[in-house]
Design a protein around this motif. Structure first.
Motif, short mmCIF file in Angstrom:
data_model
loop_
_atom_site.label_atom_id
_atom_site.label_comp_id
_atom_site.label_asym_id
_atom_site.label_seq_id
_atom_site.Cartn_x
_atom_site.Cartn_y
_atom_site.Cartn_z
N PRO A 28 4.64 20.53 -7.72
CA PRO A 28 4.24 20.72 -6.32
C PRO A 28 5.41 20.37 -5.38
O PRO A 28 5.68 19.20 -5.12
CB PRO A 28 3.08 19.75 -6.16
N LEU A 29 6.11 21.37 -4.89
CA LEU A 29 7.33 21.15 -4.12
C LEU A 29 7.11 20.34 -2.85
O LEU A 29 7.95 19.51 -2.50
CB LEU A 29 7.99 22.49 -3.79
N HIS A 30 5.98 20.53 -2.17
CA HIS A 30 5.73 19.77 -0.95
C HIS A 30 5.57 18.28 -1.25
O HIS A 30 6.02 17.44 -0.48
CB HIS A 30 4.52 20.33 -0.19
N ILE A 31 4.96 17.94 -2.38
CA ILE A 31 4.81 16.54 -2.77
C ILE A 31 6.15 15.96 -3.20
O ILE A 31 6.49 14.82 -2.85
CB ILE A 31 3.75 16.38 -3.88
N ILE A 32 6.92 16.73 -3.93
CA ILE A 32 8.25 16.28 -4.36
C ILE A 32 9.13 15.99 -3.14
O ILE A 32 9.79 14.95 -3.07
CB ILE A 32 8.91 17.32 -5.29
N ARG A 33 9.13 16.90 -2.18
CA ARG A 33 9.94 16.70 -0.97
C ARG A 33 9.50 15.45 -0.21
O ARG A 33 10.33 14.68 0.26
CB ARG A 33 9.86 17.93 -0.07
N LYS A 73 1.42 12.09 -9.70
CA LYS A 73 0.96 13.46 -9.52
C LYS A 73 2.08 14.45 -9.87
O LYS A 73 1.84 15.47 -10.51
CB LYS A 73 0.50 13.68 -8.08
N ILE A 74 3.30 14.13 -9.48
CA ILE A 74 4.45 14.98 -9.79
C ILE A 74 4.68 15.00 -11.30
O ILE A 74 4.90 16.06 -11.89
CB ILE A 74 5.71 14.48 -9.05
N ARG A 75 4.63 13.83 -11.93
CA ARG A 75 4.87 13.72 -13.38
C ARG A 75 3.86 14.51 -14.20
O ARG A 75 4.20 15.13 -15.20
CB ARG A 75 4.79 12.26 -13.82
N LYS A 76 2.60 14.44 -13.79
CA LYS A 76 1.53 15.04 -14.58
C LYS A 76 1.33 16.52 -14.31
O LYS A 76 0.62 17.19 -15.06
CB LYS A 76 0.23 14.29 -14.34
N SER A 77 1.94 17.03 -13.27
CA SER A 77 1.75 18.42 -12.90
C SER A 77 2.57 19.35 -13.78
O SER A 77 3.74 19.11 -14.04
CB SER A 77 2.15 18.62 -11.43
N ASP A 78 1.92 20.42 -14.26
CA ASP A 78 2.64 21.44 -15.02
C ASP A 78 3.53 22.25 -14.10
O ASP A 78 4.69 22.52 -14.40
CB ASP A 78 1.66 22.37 -15.74
N LYS A 79 2.96 22.65 -12.98
CA LYS A 79 3.71 23.41 -11.98
C LYS A 79 4.08 22.42 -10.88
O LYS A 79 3.21 21.87 -10.22
CB LYS A 79 2.84 24.53 -11.44
N LEU A 126 0.83 -1.21 0.00
CA LEU A 126 0.00 0.00 0.00
C LEU A 126 0.87 1.26 0.00
O LEU A 126 0.54 2.24 -0.67
CB LEU A 126 -0.95 -0.02 1.20
N LEU A 127 1.97 1.23 0.73
CA LEU A 127 2.89 2.38 0.72
C LEU A 127 3.52 2.58 -0.65
O LEU A 127 3.68 3.72 -1.10
CB LEU A 127 3.98 2.19 1.78
N PHE A 128 3.86 1.48 -1.34
CA PHE A 128 4.42 1.60 -2.69
C PHE A 128 3.39 2.18 -3.65
O PHE A 128 3.72 3.01 -4.50
CB PHE A 128 4.93 0.25 -3.20
N VAL A 129 2.14 1.75 -3.52
CA VAL A 129 1.09 2.29 -4.39
C VAL A 129 0.90 3.78 -4.10
O VAL A 129 0.81 4.59 -5.03
CB VAL A 129 -0.23 1.51 -4.20
N TYR A 130 0.87 4.15 -2.83
CA TYR A 130 0.75 5.56 -2.46
C TYR A 130 1.92 6.37 -3.02
O TYR A 130 1.73 7.43 -3.61
CB TYR A 130 0.68 5.69 -0.93
N GLN A 131 3.12 5.84 -2.86
CA GLN A 131 4.31 6.53 -3.38
C GLN A 131 4.23 6.66 -4.90
O GLN A 131 4.61 7.69 -5.45
CB GLN A 131 5.56 5.75 -2.95
N GLY A 132 3.74 5.63 -5.55
CA GLY A 132 3.57 5.68 -7.01
C GLY A 132 2.55 6.74 -7.43
O GLY A 132 2.76 7.45 -8.42
N LEU A 133 1.47 6.84 -6.67
CA LEU A 133 0.46 7.87 -6.97
C LEU A 133 1.04 9.27 -6.80
O LEU A 133 0.74 10.17 -7.59
CB LEU A 133 -0.77 7.68 -6.09
N LEU A 134 1.86 9.44 -5.78
CA LEU A 134 2.53 10.74 -5.61
C LEU A 134 3.45 11.02 -6.80
O LEU A 134 3.49 12.14 -7.31
CB LEU A 134 3.35 10.76 -4.32
N GLY A 135 4.18 10.00 -7.23
CA GLY A 135 5.06 10.16 -8.39
C GLY A 135 4.29 10.52 -9.64
O GLY A 135 4.72 11.38 -10.42
#
Length: 138
Positions: A41-46, A33-39, A22-31
């Motif tokens: 999101p620094l807090h998510i990247i960190r 979100k980072i990939r698809k974002s135009d701007k 579940l943590l890997f899936v969550y981490q993947g979803l964050l990744g």
């Protein structure tokens, strides 16, 4: 060692690795979100960068714990060869993904795409591994 504890260790191993999946899936979803974002999101990247190594250690620890439980139960680690090989592959891919993540610099997609592909492969293999593990437990 009291052999009556082995079934509980097997369940604990399965529960721990379920949380890791579940943590890997969550981490993947964050990744994603980072990939698809135009701007970016620094807090998510960190958060992604800070938590990723911890989850990697947890994943490899789950593999080592599984080997230990099987060894304590049967005296050999290859009692369930397909489950072992899949777990070893996951641990190796987690290590490779961690190493690749250290090479990601700036917007260059070369290492970023490899990191992404290995992450997808790890999650897919974890699902196979969970199915194999349930076959062992049940």
């Amino acid at each position: 060692m009291n052999r009556e504890i082995i079934p509980y260790l097997k369940l604990l191993h399965g529960a721990f690795n379920t949380v890791v999946i579940l943590l890997f899936v969550y981490q993947g979803l964050l990744g994603l979100k980072i990939r698809k974002s135009d701007k970016k999101p620094l807090h998510i990247i960190r958060w992604h960068r800070r938590v990723g190594p911890v989850i990697a250690v947890l994943g490899i620890s789950g593999f080592i714990a599984g080997m230990t439980v099987v060894f304590l139960d049967t005296g050999r680690i290859l009692k369930y060869p397909l489950h072992f090989i899949t777990g070893f592959t996951i641990a190796a891919l987690i290590t490779a993904t961690f190493i690749i993540s250290r090479k990601i610099k700036g917007p260059e997609p070369y290492w970023r795409n490899r990191h992404f592909a290995l992450g997808i492969l790890i999650i897919c293999l974890y699902l196979v591994q969970a199915f194999l593990g349930l076959g062992i437990l049940l």
